[in-house]
Structure formats: C-alpha cells, structure tokens
Write an enzyme that holds these catalytic residues in place. Structure first.
Site, PDB file in Angstrom:
ATOM      1  N   ARG A 111      11.999   4.986   3.599  1.00  0.00           N
ATOM      2  CA  ARG A 111      12.245   6.502   3.567  1.00  0.00           C
ATOM      3  C   ARG A 111      13.263   6.629   5.112  1.00  0.00           C
ATOM      4  NH1 ARG A 111       6.643   8.634   2.886  1.00  0.00           N
ATOM      5  NH2 ARG A 111       7.508  10.581   3.455  1.00  0.00           N
ATOM      6  N   ARG A 115       0.932  -1.204  -0.080  1.00  0.00           N
ATOM      7  CA  ARG A 115      -0.008  -0.332  -0.068  1.00  0.00           C
ATOM      8  C   ARG A 115       0.899   1.184   0.085  1.00  0.00           C
ATOM      9  NH1 ARG A 115      -4.365  -1.830   4.659  1.00  0.00           N
ATOM     10  NH2 ARG A 115      -5.017  -3.845   3.342  1.00  0.00           N
ATOM     11  N   ASP A 126       2.580   4.908  -0.227  1.00  0.00           N
ATOM     12  CA  ASP A 126       2.094   6.197   0.332  1.00  0.00           C
ATOM     13  C   ASP A 126       1.778   7.414  -0.956  1.00  0.00           C
ATOM     14  OD1 ASP A 126       1.816   5.348   2.829  1.00  0.00           O
ATOM     15  OD2 ASP A 126       3.956   5.978   3.346  1.00  0.00           O
ATOM     16  N   TYR A 174      12.175  -2.704  -3.124  1.00  0.00           N
ATOM     17  CA  TYR A 174      12.199  -1.162  -3.179  1.00  0.00           C
ATOM     18  C   TYR A 174      13.502  -0.555  -3.643  1.00  0.00           C
ATOM     19  CZ  TYR A 174       7.688  -1.218  -0.700  1.00  0.00           C
ATOM     20  OH  TYR A 174       6.292  -1.597  -0.411  1.00  0.00           O
TER      21      TYR A 174
END
Length: 248
Positions: free
Chosen positions: A195, A50, A52, A110
């Site tokens: 992040r 999911r 952002d 990622y």
C-alpha cells in the site's frame, strides 16, 4: 498426525483482517469455527499472510495439523457448507509433515487495483485515487523496485523492528477490467509495504523522472520520504509460492 494445506479466497470488506481478535469478525476466526464443526475439535491455523482489515485474498494459504479420519476429498465441500459466502475454500490437500503455510513460503504475490474512474461495484475491490492513473508513468516509477533492496522507506511508521531487506521478483503494472493493477512478487513484505508502494508510485508519477525519484526514495530508507498509504480495499493476496520456482 496429519498436516493439511488449505487455499482460500475471501472478500475482506466485512472482516477485521485475518488474525483472530476478541469480539471481532476475522477470517481466521470464522474458518477455525467451521473447522471445529467439521473435525469435532478446535485447531489453530497458520496463514501465509496476515491480511489487514478490508484487504482481500484469492490465494491465501493456511495450514494446520490434526489427528482426524476426515477424508481429504471431503474437507473442502464440508468447510464451504459451513463458511459464510464471503469466504471460500478453493482447495484442500494433505502436505508433508512440518509444512507451515507461513514459514515454508518462499515468496508471495500481491495485486493492488486502481480504478480509472469511480465505480459503485468495483469500489469494494479497488481504489480510485481521484484521477485516471497514468499506467506508463507508474511503470517507470516501480521499475527500480525489482531486485534486492532495503525497503525500509516503505515500512509502516512505528512497525515492530524487523529485517527490511527484500528481494522483489516482479513490480509492474498491468491492465485489468476497471483500470490498472500493481502486480508485485517478493520473498518478504514489510507491514503496509504494498500500500505504501502504491501511494509512492502515484506521487512520483507526477515527477519529471519517476524512476530516478523512486531510486532516491529507496536510498533514503526513510518512511517520511515516501508517499501516503493507499487504502486497504485495493489490496489482494493473489498467490503464495513454496518449493516451486517463482514465476516472473
């Protein structure tokens, strides 16, 4: 009842993330709307991740079950004719019964892209941290992340309680056209984990021994000891792994 697996990419700049939110443009929302036109009825998608608001994907996976005669070969082109230009279905196939894009995944990959310098075009997809990143020292900072760790130090403050143990298969930096990219694969990611890793690696790259500093942060399990959260535009969901062996 047939089970479908869709692989898609999207530019997250104009979306409020993946998940449907009333009154907001989301990836799930526009994709479910396109599916309703193609199938003739509503379906609810499940996604591998999911993402952002402002985050991107090139290998997002979504699944749904439906009783429909639509040929699988027609699904991708039919959806892409209905979808806006910032979302593209890359492939569509039938999966075995019970396949779930989220629950069936064994790992996700990622990428987080940093810019060597400000760039008016790449700025939608990458972040310039105010200085040219030192790739060698970033590699030193992230090397200790590979392996089995409690990654609580990199979970967003105030997150819903969840298991914080992660197996990180890969955490390294590599060159891309505009700068350097964190390439990270793990069996489990915490909210804002990538992040937060990027912000921490940048901060620790300034230390005398970035590797030892990262080990110390990991050991604390304390979010306040890690670095700031990098902005969303540099983050991209690159790939999702299922039954196949995770490539490292």
């Amino acid at each position: 009842m047939r089970t479908f697996k869709i692989v898609l990419g999207y530019d997250g700049t104009g979306f409020h993330g993946w998940q449907v939110q009333p009154g907001r443009r989301t990836v799930q929302g526009v994709l479910e709307e396109a599916l309703a036109h193609v199938l003739g009825f509503d379906v609810r998608l499940k996604a591998a991740g999911r993402t952002d608001a402002g985050c991107h994907a090139r290998g997002q996976v979504a699944s749904f079950a439906a009783d429909t005669p639509v040929p699988i070969a027609a699904l991708r082109p039919a959806l892409n004719r209905r979808l806006p230009r910032d979302v593209r279905v890359r492939s569509a196939e039938e999966a075995e019964s019970g396949f779930d894009a989220r629950r069936s995944a064994i790992a996700r990959r990622y990428g987080y892209r940093l810019l060597d310098r400000e760039d008016v075009l790449w700025g939608r997809m990458a972040w310039h941290p105010g200085r040219t990143p030192d790739a060698a020292r970033l590699v030193q900072a992230t090397r200790p992340l590979e392996g089995d760790h409690d990654c609580a130090a990199f979970q967003a403050a105030g997150s819903t309680p969840t298991r914080t143990h992660c197996r990180v298969h890969r955490a390294t930096w590599r060159r891309w056209e505009g700068g350097v990219m964190l390439d990270v694969i793990a069996n489990h990611f915490l909210y804002h984990m990538v992040r937060n890793l990027v912000g921490t690696a940048l901060a620790l790259a300034e230390r005398t021994n970035p590797s030892e500093a990262m080990r110390a942060v990991l050991a604390t399990r304390d979010r306040s000891r890690a670095g700031p959260t990098a902005p969303p535009q540099g983050l991209c969901l690159e790939e999702v792994f299922y039954s196949e062996r995770v490539r490292t």
